[in-house]
Scaffold this motif. Sequence first.
Motif, PDB file in Angstrom:
ATOM      1  N   GLU A  35      43.763  37.896  -2.368  1.00  0.00           N
ATOM      2  CA  GLU A  35      43.909  36.943  -1.276  1.00  0.00           C
ATOM      3  C   GLU A  35      43.312  35.597  -1.651  1.00  0.00           C
ATOM      4  OE1 GLU A  35      44.011  39.850   2.632  1.00  0.00           O
ATOM      5  OE2 GLU A  35      42.200  38.687   2.245  1.00  0.00           O
ATOM      6  N   VAL A  36      43.990  34.532  -1.241  1.00  0.00           N
ATOM      7  CA  VAL A  36      43.466  33.173  -1.384  1.00  0.00           C
ATOM      8  C   VAL A  36      43.576  32.493  -0.028  1.00  0.00           C
ATOM      9  CG1 VAL A  36      43.982  32.923  -3.844  1.00  0.00           C
ATOM     10  CG2 VAL A  36      45.717  32.319  -2.162  1.00  0.00           C
ATOM     11  N   PRO A  37      42.589  31.664   0.332  1.00  0.00           N
ATOM     12  CA  PRO A  37      42.636  30.997   1.632  1.00  0.00           C
ATOM     13  C   PRO A  37      43.546  29.780   1.607  1.00  0.00           C
ATOM     14  CG  PRO A  37      40.704  30.280   0.446  1.00  0.00           C
ATOM     15  CD  PRO A  37      41.376  31.308  -0.431  1.00  0.00           C
ATOM     16  N   GLU A  38      43.769  29.203   2.763  1.00  0.00           N
ATOM     17  CA  GLU A  38      44.464  27.922   2.826  1.00  0.00           C
ATOM     18  C   GLU A  38      43.549  26.848   2.231  1.00  0.00           C
ATOM     19  OE1 GLU A  38      47.077  25.709   6.130  1.00  0.00           O
ATOM     20  OE2 GLU A  38      44.951  25.865   6.670  1.00  0.00           O
ATOM     21  N   ILE A  39      44.089  26.078   1.303  1.00  0.00           N
ATOM     22  CA  ILE A  39      43.327  24.990   0.676  1.00  0.00           C
ATOM     23  C   ILE A  39      44.225  23.762   0.673  1.00  0.00           C
ATOM     24  CG2 ILE A  39      42.096  24.197  -1.379  1.00  0.00           C
ATOM     25  CD1 ILE A  39      41.613  27.102  -2.135  1.00  0.00           C
ATOM     26  N   THR A  40      43.909  22.812   1.513  1.00  0.00           N
ATOM     27  CA  THR A  40      44.777  21.643   1.686  1.00  0.00           C
ATOM     28  C   THR A  40      44.157  20.350   1.181  1.00  0.00           C
ATOM     29  OG1 THR A  40      43.910  21.280   3.923  1.00  0.00           O
ATOM     30  CG2 THR A  40      45.876  22.672   3.711  1.00  0.00           C
ATOM     31  N   ASP A  41      42.859  20.372   0.875  1.00  0.00           N
ATOM     32  CA  ASP A  41      42.176  19.115   0.571  1.00  0.00           C
ATOM     33  C   ASP A  41      41.934  18.880  -0.908  1.00  0.00           C
ATOM     34  OD1 ASP A  41      40.324  21.154   0.302  1.00  0.00           O
ATOM     35  OD2 ASP A  41      38.650  19.992   1.133  1.00  0.00           O
ATOM     36  N   ARG A  42      42.433  19.786  -1.777  1.00  0.00           N
ATOM     37  CA  ARG A  42      42.155  19.630  -3.204  1.00  0.00           C
ATOM     38  C   ARG A  42      43.056  20.545  -4.027  1.00  0.00           C
ATOM     39  NH1 ARG A  42      36.912  19.526  -3.725  1.00  0.00           N
ATOM     40  NH2 ARG A  42      36.747  19.055  -1.501  1.00  0.00           N
ATOM     41  N   TYR A  43      43.071  20.288  -5.323  1.00  0.00           N
ATOM     42  CA  TYR A  43      43.836  21.121  -6.252  1.00  0.00           C
ATOM     43  C   TYR A  43      43.218  22.511  -6.341  1.00  0.00           C
ATOM     44  CZ  TYR A  43      45.501  22.961 -10.730  1.00  0.00           C
ATOM     45  OH  TYR A  43      46.035  23.755 -11.707  1.00  0.00           O
ATOM     46  N   PHE A  44      44.074  23.535  -6.375  1.00  0.00           N
ATOM     47  CA  PHE A  44      43.608  24.878  -6.704  1.00  0.00           C
ATOM     48  C   PHE A  44      44.753  25.648  -7.343  1.00  0.00           C
ATOM     49  CE2 PHE A  44      45.836  25.913  -2.847  1.00  0.00           C
ATOM     50  CZ  PHE A  44      46.198  27.245  -2.963  1.00  0.00           C
TER      51      PHE A  44
ATOM     52  N   ASN B 256      53.305  26.589  -5.391  1.00  0.00           N
ATOM     53  CA  ASN B 256      53.993  27.165  -4.228  1.00  0.00           C
ATOM     54  C   ASN B 256      53.317  26.843  -2.904  1.00  0.00           C
ATOM     55  OD1 ASN B 256      51.764  28.769  -4.623  1.00  0.00           O
ATOM     56  ND2 ASN B 256      52.844  30.729  -4.468  1.00  0.00           N
ATOM     57  N   GLY B 257      52.530  25.774  -2.850  1.00  0.00           N
ATOM     58  CA  GLY B 257      52.011  25.331  -1.566  1.00  0.00           C
ATOM     59  C   GLY B 257      50.547  25.656  -1.338  1.00  0.00           C
ATOM     60  N   THR B 258      50.092  25.340  -0.142  1.00  0.00           N
ATOM     61  CA  THR B 258      48.660  25.367   0.157  1.00  0.00           C
ATOM     62  C   THR B 258      48.251  26.426   1.168  1.00  0.00           C
ATOM     63  OG1 THR B 258      48.958  23.720   1.916  1.00  0.00           O
ATOM     64  CG2 THR B 258      48.488  22.891  -0.300  1.00  0.00           C
ATOM     65  N   ARG B 259      49.199  27.150   1.750  1.00  0.00           N
ATOM     66  CA  ARG B 259      48.820  28.089   2.808  1.00  0.00           C
ATOM     67  C   ARG B 259      48.132  29.322   2.232  1.00  0.00           C
ATOM     68  NH1 ARG B 259      51.977  32.568   3.488  1.00  0.00           N
ATOM     69  NH2 ARG B 259      54.079  32.613   2.550  1.00  0.00           N
ATOM     70  N   ALA B 260      47.402  30.016   3.099  1.00  0.00           N
ATOM     71  CA  ALA B 260      46.741  31.252   2.695  1.00  0.00           C
ATOM     72  C   ALA B 260      47.790  32.297   2.319  1.00  0.00           C
ATOM     73  CB  ALA B 260      45.864  31.769   3.825  1.00  0.00           C
TER      74      ALA B 260
ATOM     75  N   PHE C 114      52.048  35.817 -15.855  1.00  0.00           N
ATOM     76  CA  PHE C 114      53.115  36.321 -14.993  1.00  0.00           C
ATOM     77  C   PHE C 114      52.933  35.885 -13.548  1.00  0.00           C
ATOM     78  CE2 PHE C 114      49.893  39.621 -15.393  1.00  0.00           C
ATOM     79  CZ  PHE C 114      49.718  40.106 -14.104  1.00  0.00           C
ATOM     80  N   LEU C 115      51.915  35.072 -13.275  1.00  0.00           N
ATOM     81  CA  LEU C 115      51.777  34.454 -11.956  1.00  0.00           C
ATOM     82  C   LEU C 115      51.110  33.099 -12.100  1.00  0.00           C
ATOM     83  CD1 LEU C 115      51.921  34.478  -8.840  1.00  0.00           C
ATOM     84  CD2 LEU C 115      49.649  35.539  -8.839  1.00  0.00           C
ATOM     85  N   TYR C 116      51.779  32.073 -11.594  1.00  0.00           N
ATOM     86  CA  TYR C 116      51.194  30.754 -11.382  1.00  0.00           C
ATOM     87  C   TYR C 116      51.320  30.469  -9.890  1.00  0.00           C
ATOM     88  CZ  TYR C 116      51.191  29.433 -16.380  1.00  0.00           C
ATOM     89  OH  TYR C 116      50.952  29.346 -17.731  1.00  0.00           O
ATOM     90  N   ALA C 117      50.200  30.329  -9.203  1.00  0.00           N
ATOM     91  CA  ALA C 117      50.228  30.070  -7.765  1.00  0.00           C
ATOM     92  C   ALA C 117      49.237  28.966  -7.438  1.00  0.00           C
ATOM     93  CB  ALA C 117      49.893  31.343  -6.988  1.00  0.00           C
ATOM     94  N   GLY C 118      49.423  28.341  -6.278  1.00  0.00           N
ATOM     95  CA  GLY C 118      48.529  27.273  -5.851  1.00  0.00           C
ATOM     96  C   GLY C 118      49.309  26.067  -5.387  1.00  0.00           C
ATOM     97  N   ASN C 119      48.585  25.007  -5.015  1.00  0.00           N
ATOM     98  CA  ASN C 119      49.249  23.844  -4.428  1.00  0.00           C
ATOM     99  C   ASN C 119      50.261  23.212  -5.374  1.00  0.00           C
ATOM    100  OD1 ASN C 119      46.823  22.843  -5.943  1.00  0.00           O
ATOM    101  ND2 ASN C 119      47.678  20.860  -5.366  1.00  0.00           N
TER     102      ASN C 119
END
Length: 482
Positions: A104-113, A133-137, A125-130
């Motif tokens: 699980e990852v939280p919503e992060i809208t204020d910075r790169y993650f 694929n976006g910033t939502r949890a 085999f996974l690239y995820a993050g703002n």
Amino acid sequence: MGSMIAQKFREVSGSAPEASSTAEVAEIAEEAYLYGLQQVIFYETRYNYTQAEDSNVYVGVNRYCFVNEGKPITPEFKAVVTPNATTLYATAFLDLQEEPVVMEVPEITDRYFSLQLMDQYGIYFLYAGNQFNGTRARAYLIVPEFWGGKIPAGFATTEVIHAPSRTAFANIRIAMMEGSEEEVRHINALQDQCTITPLSKWIDNGHRGVPGKDQELVPGRYRTFPRMAELVSRQVDRQTAEDFFTYLSLVLNDPGMPLMKDSRKEAEMLSRLAKIGIGPGKDFLWSELDRKMQNSLTEGFINGHKKVKKATQENLVYMNGWMVLNAEGGFDTEYLTRAVMADAGWGGPDSNVSHVGGFLFVDSDGKNLDGKYSYTLSFDMDELPPVTEFWSIPIYDADGYFVANELNRYTISSFMVDRGDLHIKDGKLTIYIQHEKPSDPARVQNWLPAPEGGFRFTARFYGPKIPIVDGSYNMPRPVRVK
């Protein structure tokens, strides 16, 4: 020769080694180094995280290790070389042998993650993050191959990730823009919401992740050999031929590290390795080899090491003197390329979609950087590094570590430019790189303190645009002040 070698190996199963000469043994050993370097570093690093109780990264399986305890990297930190000054990391090794895990990852809208998952071959085999694929949890279900259980109904198909093996390396990066205590506390709170939970426990917990601090530490249960405790994680230059081939034997007999499917090249490589007594179902014992066999394996090991170092230099893209690794991905069975990626920066992205690093050891005249001199690094404000996310230029001593200074400043970054922390004059940003503090306050504002002796840079470019990747960007080099 074949029967003699056979007597020197104790085999669990399979046919006896059949190398016809010491020259062939050395040749196969060299190929083995290229083939196995990535997996060997994976195995060694996993040991430090999951089994080496004295290691400063020991957390067991399926739990994050917060690098430097979730604090900004300082000169006291020596666990890795060329650390980043603009991100806080959390890393982990997944064990999927018993069941899937939920990440699980939280919503992060204020910075790169970003959250990235890598298999033992160095393939992500996974690239995820703002950036991806976006910033939502989100909650990702990481499913191992051959798992026959039922996937809970709440998961979207895009959040069910089928892992190619039953082990993986996870890396979470969260940007640190200023490094204040308040910001670090905020990032740590985000990190605490990043969880890895076995699926059964996730279900029992009401379809919610269990924080690592609330989970029992579960050590890895992987085969070891005595010298593993003496070897420092990822320091491949310390390995002997005995270490490497013993590691490779463990890799090829690890049930969590399946071989590549439907690969004729992999099958051919395994056939070659069997000739020197290494492979699935074989128990490699260096101590039972005669001196000629050991010498031939050592010769191949050394030749493989040299070949990788040479290829690393040849695989660089030169960006006005800055060296950028040519990471195009898709190296599945391109063993030399895979080894180069492992040697140059194990755990880094397998392609340039995430970020790239730029290495620099010399000034604009090609002379080694040295703190007894003063330098300037100048950018036109309309020609800053072309990225979609951010860039940073950390400075290190010759060994790759930060050095204490009165500003506690170890990098210049786009965040500093965006905040207006740096002095801009006539459309130019000039960084003053020197050991002594400048007397001019405007220069102090743009001062990047240098160590007393030799130093180097490893710039980071997150979300690099094509001119960074292909080397056409005119990245400035430090100019020595005469």
